[in-house]
Design a protein around this motif. Sequence first.
Motif, PDB file in Angstrom:
ATOM      1  N   LEU A  45       2.490 -20.702  -1.869  1.00 27.94           N
ATOM      2  CA  LEU A  45       1.753 -20.000  -2.922  1.00 27.94           C
ATOM      3  C   LEU A  45       0.917 -18.868  -2.343  1.00 27.94           C
ATOM      4  O   LEU A  45       0.928 -17.748  -2.855  1.00 27.94           O
ATOM      5  N   MET A  46       0.217 -19.156  -1.253  1.00 28.60           N
ATOM      6  CA  MET A  46      -0.598 -18.109  -0.625  1.00 28.60           C
ATOM      7  C   MET A  46       0.281 -16.986  -0.078  1.00 28.60           C
ATOM      8  O   MET A  46      -0.041 -15.804  -0.240  1.00 28.60           O
ATOM      9  N   GLY A  47       1.382 -17.330   0.542  1.00 30.17           N
ATOM     10  CA  GLY A  47       2.298 -16.309   1.052  1.00 30.17           C
ATOM     11  C   GLY A  47       2.891 -15.468  -0.051  1.00 30.17           C
ATOM     12  O   GLY A  47       3.002 -14.241   0.074  1.00 30.17           O
ATOM     13  N   SER A  48       3.255 -16.106  -1.148  1.00 26.75           N
ATOM     14  CA  SER A  48       3.828 -15.382  -2.277  1.00 26.75           C
ATOM     15  C   SER A  48       2.810 -14.431  -2.903  1.00 26.75           C
ATOM     16  O   SER A  48       3.129 -13.276  -3.212  1.00 26.75           O
ATOM     17  N   LEU A  49       1.589 -14.905  -3.072  1.00 32.31           N
ATOM     18  CA  LEU A  49       0.546 -14.047  -3.653  1.00 32.31           C
ATOM     19  C   LEU A  49       0.214 -12.872  -2.734  1.00 32.31           C
ATOM     20  O   LEU A  49       0.079 -11.730  -3.198  1.00 32.31           O
ATOM     21  N   LEU A  50       0.093 -13.145  -1.437  1.00 38.00           N
ATOM     22  CA  LEU A  50      -0.207 -12.066  -0.495  1.00 38.00           C
ATOM     23  C   LEU A  50       0.944 -11.064  -0.406  1.00 38.00           C
ATOM     24  O   LEU A  50       0.713  -9.851  -0.368  1.00 38.00           O
ATOM     25  N   ALA A  51       2.169 -11.544  -0.379  1.00 40.33           N
ATOM     26  CA  ALA A  51       3.325 -10.647  -0.306  1.00 40.33           C
ATOM     27  C   ALA A  51       3.403  -9.776  -1.558  1.00 40.33           C
ATOM     28  O   ALA A  51       3.657  -8.569  -1.470  1.00 40.33           O
ATOM     29  N   SER A  52       3.174 -10.368  -2.723  1.00 36.14           N
ATOM     30  CA  SER A  52       3.198  -9.590  -3.963  1.00 36.14           C
ATOM     31  C   SER A  52       2.075  -8.562  -3.982  1.00 36.14           C
ATOM     32  O   SER A  52       2.274  -7.411  -4.406  1.00 36.14           O
ATOM     33  N   GLY A  53       0.906  -8.970  -3.534  1.00 37.17           N
ATOM     34  CA  GLY A  53      -0.227  -8.033  -3.498  1.00 37.17           C
ATOM     35  C   GLY A  53       0.013  -6.873  -2.553  1.00 37.17           C
ATOM     36  O   GLY A  53      -0.237  -5.710  -2.903  1.00 37.17           O
ATOM     37  N   PHE A  54       0.497  -7.165  -1.343  1.00 34.82           N
ATOM     38  CA  PHE A  54       0.773  -6.101  -0.387  1.00 34.82           C
ATOM     39  C   PHE A  54       1.896  -5.189  -0.879  1.00 34.82           C
ATOM     40  O   PHE A  54       1.873  -3.986  -0.655  1.00 34.82           O
ATOM     41  N   THR A  55       2.893  -5.770  -1.539  1.00 36.40           N
ATOM     42  CA  THR A  55       3.983  -4.967  -2.081  1.00 36.40           C
ATOM     43  C   THR A  55       3.468  -4.026  -3.156  1.00 36.40           C
ATOM     44  O   THR A  55       3.845  -2.850  -3.201  1.00 36.40           O
ATOM     45  N   ALA A  56       2.597  -4.519  -4.033  1.00 32.93           N
ATOM     46  CA  ALA A  56       2.032  -3.674  -5.085  1.00 32.93           C
ATOM     47  C   ALA A  56       1.226  -2.522  -4.488  1.00 32.93           C
ATOM     48  O   ALA A  56       1.337  -1.367  -4.934  1.00 32.93           O
ATOM     49  N   VAL A  57       0.442  -2.820  -3.467  1.00 27.43           N
ATOM     50  CA  VAL A  57      -0.354  -1.774  -2.820  1.00 27.43           C
ATOM     51  C   VAL A  57       0.556  -0.765  -2.117  1.00 27.43           C
ATOM     52  O   VAL A  57       0.360   0.452  -2.237  1.00 27.43           O
ATOM     53  N   ALA A  58       1.544  -1.250  -1.381  1.00 24.03           N
ATOM     54  CA  ALA A  58       2.446  -0.350  -0.658  1.00 24.03           C
ATOM     55  C   ALA A  58       3.235   0.535  -1.612  1.00 24.03           C
ATOM     56  O   ALA A  58       3.387   1.739  -1.375  1.00 24.03           O
ATOM     57  N   LEU A  59       3.739  -0.040  -2.685  1.00 26.52           N
ATOM     58  CA  LEU A  59       4.496   0.764  -3.650  1.00 26.52           C
ATOM     59  C   LEU A  59       3.593   1.794  -4.322  1.00 26.52           C
ATOM     60  O   LEU A  59       4.021   2.919  -4.586  1.00 26.52           O
ATOM     61  N   GLY A  60       2.357   1.412  -4.602  1.00 25.73           N
ATOM     62  CA  GLY A  60       1.433   2.337  -5.257  1.00 25.73           C
ATOM     63  C   GLY A  60       1.035   3.493  -4.364  1.00 25.73           C
ATOM     64  O   GLY A  60       0.828   4.611  -4.843  1.00 25.73           O
ATOM     65  N   ARG A  61       0.946   3.263  -3.073  1.00 25.11           N
ATOM     66  CA  ARG A  61       0.490   4.321  -2.157  1.00 25.11           C
ATOM     67  C   ARG A  61       1.626   5.130  -1.544  1.00 25.11           C
ATOM     68  O   ARG A  61       1.479   6.319  -1.312  1.00 25.11           O
ATOM     69  N   LEU A  62       2.740   4.468  -1.236  1.00 27.35           N
ATOM     70  CA  LEU A  62       3.827   5.162  -0.559  1.00 27.35           C
ATOM     71  C   LEU A  62       4.853   5.765  -1.514  1.00 27.35           C
ATOM     72  O   LEU A  62       5.387   6.838  -1.264  1.00 27.35           O
ATOM     73  N   PHE A  63       5.152   5.041  -2.571  1.00 23.12           N
ATOM     74  CA  PHE A  63       6.162   5.496  -3.532  1.00 23.12           C
ATOM     75  C   PHE A  63       5.521   5.561  -4.908  1.00 23.12           C
ATOM     76  O   PHE A  63       5.648   4.645  -5.718  1.00 23.12           O
TER      77      PHE A  63
END
Length: 115
Positions: A51-69
């Motif tokens: 659960l923690m890994g899934s939440l962190l991965a989703s959060g980092f993905t959202a941040v990366a997509l928002g800033r890079l793409f």
Amino acid sequence: AGAVILASSVAGTRFRRIREVAVLKTLGATRARVAAIFSLEFLILGAVAGLMGSLLASGFTAVALGRLFEEVTFRWDALPNLAAVGLTAAVAVAAGWLASVRVLNRKPLEVLRGE
């Protein structure tokens, strides 16, 4: 990486588990009861880690997509996240049992005499 950390964590607590099993068996717990306790512990540990890994991965993905793409929008999907949590829990149970299977075979008397 999480599986390696989990396996080392379980292996690191092996000596504590040996004593714990000896005490439980001395108090009358059956082998099946001890196995059920260990399985539940590994399952909860794996589910929380997943659960923690899934939440962190989703959060980092959202941040990366928002800033890079900036033209790509993040969409959270529950099914892959739940599958990842379930798979992590299953891997945790398997890794926990691979590291602890010999613990149940020890006789309580030999463990308690060794202290």
